[in-house]
Design a protein around this motif. Structure first.
Motif, PDB file in Angstrom:
ATOM      1  N   SER A 129      74.125 -17.397 -30.180  1.00 33.32           N
ATOM      2  CA  SER A 129      73.959 -16.513 -29.019  1.00 33.32           C
ATOM      3  C   SER A 129      73.784 -17.323 -27.733  1.00 33.32           C
ATOM      4  O   SER A 129      73.147 -18.383 -27.723  1.00 33.32           O
ATOM      5  CB  SER A 129      72.713 -15.654 -29.238  1.00 33.32           C
ATOM      6  OG  SER A 129      72.202 -15.216 -28.008  1.00 33.32           O
ATOM      7  N   ALA A 130      74.323 -16.780 -26.646  1.00 34.21           N
ATOM      8  CA  ALA A 130      74.217 -17.472 -25.353  1.00 34.21           C
ATOM      9  C   ALA A 130      72.821 -17.377 -24.750  1.00 34.21           C
ATOM     10  O   ALA A 130      72.594 -17.842 -23.639  1.00 34.21           O
ATOM     11  CB  ALA A 130      75.248 -16.908 -24.386  1.00 34.21           C
ATOM     12  N   ARG A 131      71.870 -16.824 -25.486  1.00 38.83           N
ATOM     13  CA  ARG A 131      70.461 -16.900 -25.075  1.00 38.83           C
ATOM     14  C   ARG A 131      70.088 -18.373 -24.846  1.00 38.83           C
ATOM     15  O   ARG A 131      69.297 -18.705 -23.990  1.00 38.83           O
ATOM     16  CB  ARG A 131      69.594 -16.280 -26.184  1.00 38.83           C
ATOM     17  CG  ARG A 131      68.109 -16.491 -26.022  1.00 38.83           C
ATOM     18  CD  ARG A 131      67.536 -15.591 -24.962  1.00 38.83           C
ATOM     19  NE  ARG A 131      66.135 -15.885 -24.692  1.00 38.83           N
ATOM     20  CZ  ARG A 131      65.595 -15.860 -23.483  1.00 38.83           C
ATOM     21  NH1 ARG A 131      66.315 -15.531 -22.426  1.00 38.83           N
ATOM     22  NH2 ARG A 131      64.331 -16.129 -23.306  1.00 38.83           N
ATOM     23  N   GLU A 132      70.715 -19.244 -25.626  1.00 42.14           N
ATOM     24  CA  GLU A 132      70.467 -20.695 -25.534  1.00 42.14           C
ATOM     25  C   GLU A 132      70.735 -21.220 -24.128  1.00 42.14           C
ATOM     26  O   GLU A 132      70.172 -22.231 -23.704  1.00 42.14           O
ATOM     27  CB  GLU A 132      71.353 -21.417 -26.567  1.00 42.14           C
ATOM     28  CG  GLU A 132      71.287 -22.925 -26.572  1.00 42.14           C
ATOM     29  CD  GLU A 132      72.361 -23.599 -25.703  1.00 42.14           C
ATOM     30  OE1 GLU A 132      72.167 -24.761 -25.341  1.00 42.14           O
ATOM     31  OE2 GLU A 132      73.366 -22.941 -25.380  1.00 42.14           O
ATOM     32  N   THR A 133      71.591 -20.524 -23.373  1.00 42.97           N
ATOM     33  CA  THR A 133      71.942 -21.032 -22.045  1.00 42.97           C
ATOM     34  C   THR A 133      70.767 -20.932 -21.067  1.00 42.97           C
ATOM     35  O   THR A 133      70.778 -21.580 -20.024  1.00 42.97           O
ATOM     36  CB  THR A 133      73.187 -20.313 -21.462  1.00 42.97           C
ATOM     37  OG1 THR A 133      72.912 -18.911 -21.344  1.00 42.97           O
ATOM     38  CG2 THR A 133      74.413 -20.539 -22.324  1.00 42.97           C
ATOM     39  N   ALA A 134      69.719 -20.140 -21.427  1.00 46.92           N
ATOM     40  CA  ALA A 134      68.510 -20.117 -20.581  1.00 46.92           C
ATOM     41  C   ALA A 134      67.872 -21.511 -20.585  1.00 46.92           C
ATOM     42  O   ALA A 134      67.385 -21.995 -19.551  1.00 46.92           O
ATOM     43  CB  ALA A 134      67.529 -19.068 -21.084  1.00 46.92           C
ATOM     44  N   PRO A 305      82.584 -10.885 -27.113  1.00 43.82           N
ATOM     45  CA  PRO A 305      82.965 -10.355 -28.434  1.00 43.82           C
ATOM     46  C   PRO A 305      82.106  -9.208 -28.984  1.00 43.82           C
ATOM     47  O   PRO A 305      82.580  -8.477 -29.848  1.00 43.82           O
ATOM     48  CB  PRO A 305      82.878 -11.577 -29.350  1.00 43.82           C
ATOM     49  CG  PRO A 305      82.082 -12.595 -28.636  1.00 43.82           C
ATOM     50  CD  PRO A 305      82.121 -12.288 -27.179  1.00 43.82           C
ATOM     51  N   SER A 306      80.839  -9.059 -28.525  1.00 49.45           N
ATOM     52  CA  SER A 306      80.014  -7.954 -29.078  1.00 49.45           C
ATOM     53  C   SER A 306      80.386  -6.663 -28.362  1.00 49.45           C
ATOM     54  O   SER A 306      80.124  -6.517 -27.175  1.00 49.45           O
ATOM     55  CB  SER A 306      78.526  -8.209 -28.864  1.00 49.45           C
ATOM     56  OG  SER A 306      78.152  -9.405 -29.460  1.00 49.45           O
ATOM     57  N   LEU A 307      80.981  -5.733 -29.105  1.00 47.36           N
ATOM     58  CA  LEU A 307      81.476  -4.504 -28.480  1.00 47.36           C
ATOM     59  C   LEU A 307      80.681  -3.300 -28.993  1.00 47.36           C
ATOM     60  O   LEU A 307      80.404  -3.206 -30.188  1.00 47.36           O
ATOM     61  CB  LEU A 307      82.951  -4.304 -28.813  1.00 47.36           C
ATOM     62  CG  LEU A 307      83.903  -5.419 -28.374  1.00 47.36           C
ATOM     63  CD1 LEU A 307      85.310  -5.130 -28.880  1.00 47.36           C
ATOM     64  CD2 LEU A 307      83.920  -5.550 -26.872  1.00 47.36           C
ATOM     65  N   ALA A 336      76.587 -14.871 -14.421  1.00 49.71           N
ATOM     66  CA  ALA A 336      75.617 -15.666 -15.193  1.00 49.71           C
ATOM     67  C   ALA A 336      76.265 -16.950 -15.704  1.00 49.71           C
ATOM     68  O   ALA A 336      75.659 -18.024 -15.676  1.00 49.71           O
ATOM     69  CB  ALA A 336      75.081 -14.848 -16.358  1.00 49.71           C
ATOM     70  N   ALA A 337      77.523 -16.842 -16.152  1.00 47.68           N
ATOM     71  CA  ALA A 337      78.219 -18.044 -16.641  1.00 47.68           C
ATOM     72  C   ALA A 337      78.329 -19.063 -15.499  1.00 47.68           C
ATOM     73  O   ALA A 337      78.250 -20.277 -15.732  1.00 47.68           O
ATOM     74  CB  ALA A 337      79.594 -17.675 -17.172  1.00 47.68           C
ATOM     75  N   GLY A 338      78.484 -18.573 -14.271  1.00 50.54           N
ATOM     76  CA  GLY A 338      78.527 -19.471 -13.107  1.00 50.54           C
ATOM     77  C   GLY A 338      77.224 -20.246 -12.951  1.00 50.54           C
ATOM     78  O   GLY A 338      77.228 -21.445 -12.659  1.00 50.54           O
TER      79      GLY A 338
HETATM   80  C1  FMN Z   1      75.365 -16.021 -20.040  1.00 52.42           C
HETATM   81  C2  FMN Z   1      76.156 -15.573 -21.228  1.00 52.42           C
HETATM   82  C3  FMN Z   1      75.791 -14.399 -21.885  1.00 52.42           C
HETATM   83  C4  FMN Z   1      76.532 -13.949 -22.986  1.00 52.42           C
HETATM   84  N1  FMN Z   1      76.175 -12.763 -23.565  1.00 52.42           N
HETATM   85  C5  FMN Z   1      76.916 -12.307 -24.603  1.00 52.42           C
HETATM   86  C6  FMN Z   1      76.633 -11.041 -25.196  1.00 52.42           C
HETATM   87  O1  FMN Z   1      75.719 -10.314 -24.780  1.00 52.42           O
HETATM   88  N2  FMN Z   1      77.411 -10.629 -26.228  1.00 52.42           N
HETATM   89  C7  FMN Z   1      78.438 -11.404 -26.715  1.00 52.42           C
HETATM   90  O2  FMN Z   1      79.113 -10.996 -27.645  1.00 52.42           O
HETATM   91  N3  FMN Z   1      78.734 -12.591 -26.174  1.00 52.42           N
HETATM   92  C8  FMN Z   1      78.004 -13.072 -25.147  1.00 52.42           C
HETATM   93  N4  FMN Z   1      78.311 -14.288 -24.604  1.00 52.42           N
HETATM   94  C9  FMN Z   1      79.441 -15.058 -25.166  1.00 52.42           C
HETATM   95  C10 FMN Z   1      79.189 -15.542 -26.584  1.00 52.42           C
HETATM   96  O3  FMN Z   1      77.988 -16.271 -26.675  1.00 52.42           O
HETATM   97  C11 FMN Z   1      80.370 -16.375 -27.073  1.00 52.42           C
HETATM   98  O4  FMN Z   1      81.569 -15.661 -26.916  1.00 52.42           O
HETATM   99  C12 FMN Z   1      80.186 -16.737 -28.547  1.00 52.42           C
HETATM  100  O5  FMN Z   1      79.088 -17.619 -28.682  1.00 52.42           O
HETATM  101  C13 FMN Z   1      81.423 -17.398 -29.183  1.00 52.42           C
HETATM  102  O6  FMN Z   1      81.748 -18.580 -28.513  1.00 52.42           O
HETATM  103  P1  FMN Z   1      83.175 -18.781 -27.828  1.00 52.42           P
HETATM  104  O7  FMN Z   1      83.479 -17.501 -27.088  1.00 52.42           O
HETATM  105  O8  FMN Z   1      82.993 -19.928 -26.883  1.00 52.42           O
HETATM  106  O9  FMN Z   1      84.165 -19.036 -28.915  1.00 52.42           O
HETATM  107  C14 FMN Z   1      77.612 -14.731 -23.469  1.00 52.42           C
HETATM  108  C15 FMN Z   1      77.969 -15.911 -22.812  1.00 52.42           C
HETATM  109  C16 FMN Z   1      77.243 -16.337 -21.703  1.00 52.42           C
HETATM  110  C17 FMN Z   1      77.657 -17.608 -21.014  1.00 52.42           C
END
Ligand code: FMN
Length: 381
Positions: A129-134, A305-307, A336-338
């Protein structure tokens, strides 16, 4: 070398990040770290979790009397929602054992359980999960404070969401920062928000492009000598490490469509400024080195990807056709990605700077930096 390493699950107790190899003598502003964490949580299209959890950092080590001391810096960000997940995320025996068995297409879920021979997708998704990006943003705030000492400032803004792209850049940097999607074009931003509303309605998600900038750089960071010493190699790797980033460009995005005569930055000279360029197609990097212009990076963020209206999947135990797992999720995370990309660019630039000018104390680095920039200015004038 400054290294950043994190640990922690999305719904575990919290996130831990260690910055190793960081110079001594930098004043740490905790409010700035928290403000950066808040920036990551914002942006139109974020999920409910962002409203529940306001991230706050606790510094566990490496800082004393308000300053870094050269030891590894350890940061802790508590997951405020842990109380609701404790039964499912216990380090000891689980109180609620409710395995996730429907991997989401586009996420780490299926390849992750195959790789580690796991029978619960949650063991993968909690860390992927991108929670790690915090954690990255908290560490990145400290790296930004370091770069500020050398006049280097970073920012980001949204260029497009789905197929809607910014056209007019009429907002000031300050107003852009405050806007719902951190976009410089108020009209197109409205259209982007409408598109996000439609995606929410349909249970779908959206991607887009974010532009990240670094200004105030001296020429000569990085090197042209080896593939792995080029600064653009390192920037691209840092950007591609962000979950959901699928493409990176440095400089003009459409450069491949232009003739060579219109794709380079011509060099001029005057006594006051030395060598200058009147354009910045190169995005601040030539031959793998900074050229003194702003670094301009664009990242392509894929739709998440989470729909809420899930895609087709297959149960990991039976192979039976099922709907993919539904998680509480964001709809659009381009702003947020920025912010995450700013943190990753800050790490890359802090490493380029310390590699060239030393890494033990801020004062030593500043002395070496001053000597170098004076020499570079002398050859320019
Ligand atoms: C800040 C941020 C928040 C994200 N939140 C979600 C989320 O809520 N649901 C989700 O499916 N993907 C989310 N993602 C993307 C997934 O983490 C990512 O698509 C997944 O780990 C697979 O990696 P890949 O897309 O690089 O192959 C987020 C990405 C970032 C940068």
């Amino acid at each position: 070398m400054i290294r950043m390493i994190s640990a922690g699950e999305s719904h575990g107790k919290g996130l831990n990040v260690i910055i190793d190899g960081f110079p001594a003598g930098l004043t740490i502003d905790v409010d700035f770290i928290n403000a950066e964490l808040k920036r990551r949580q914002q942006g139109y299209g974020r999920g409910k979790r962002m409203q529940i959890e306001a991230d706050e950092v606790e510094i566990l080590s490496g800082v004393r009397n308000g300053k870094t001391i050269g030891s590894p810096i350890s940061l802790w960000i508590k997951n405020r929602d842990y109380a609701n997940w404790q039964g499912r995320m216990n380090v000891g025996k689980l109180e609620v054992d409710n395995p996730v068995t429907a991997p989401r297409p586009g996420h780490a879920d299926l390849a992750g359980i195959q790789k580690y021979a796991l029978d619960d997708v949650r063991n993968v998704l909690e860390r992927a999960s991108a929670r790690e990006t915090a954690a990255r943003v908290a560490a990145g705030a400290i790296l930004k404070l370091f770069l500020t000492e050398f006049g280097i400032e970073l920012s980001s803004r949204t260029i497009s969401i789905g197929n809607i792209e910014m056209t007019e850049k009429s907002r000031s940097a300050e107003d852009t920062e405050k806007s719902p999607l951190r976009c410089a074009d108020p009209e197109q931003e409205k259209a982007m928000m409408k598109l996000i509303d439609e995606a929410i309605e349909k249970g779908d998600t959206l991607g887009g492009v974010s532009e990240i900038r670094a200004g105030g750089l001296c020429p000569g960071l990085g090197s042209y000598a080896q593939w792995d010493t080029r600064l653009d190699t390192k920037i691209a790797a840092a950007m591609m490490s962000i979950p959901s980033v699928k493409g990176v460009t440095i400089g003009e995005r459409d450069i491949s469509k232009k003739p060579g005569s219109m794709a380079q930055d011509e060099i001029f000279y005057n006594d006051k400024d030395g060598f200058i360029r009147s354009s910045n197609y190169a995005g601040g990097i030539e031959g793998g080195m900074t050229n003194g212009n702003d670094i301009v990076v664009n990242i392509e963020v894929k739709p998440l990807p989470s729909l809420r209206s899930p895609l087709k999947s297959a149960d990991i135990r039976t192979g039976e056709a099922v709907d993919a797992q539904k998680e509480r999720a964001d709809v659009c995370v381009v702003p947020a990605a920025g912010v995450v990309a700013e943190a990753m660019l800050a790490l890359t630039l802090a490493n380029a700077l310390t590699e060239k000018f030393g890494s033990d104390t801020i004062e030593d680095i500043k002395a070496n930096y001053k000597q170098y920039t004076e020499r570079v200015c002398k050859t320019s004038s």
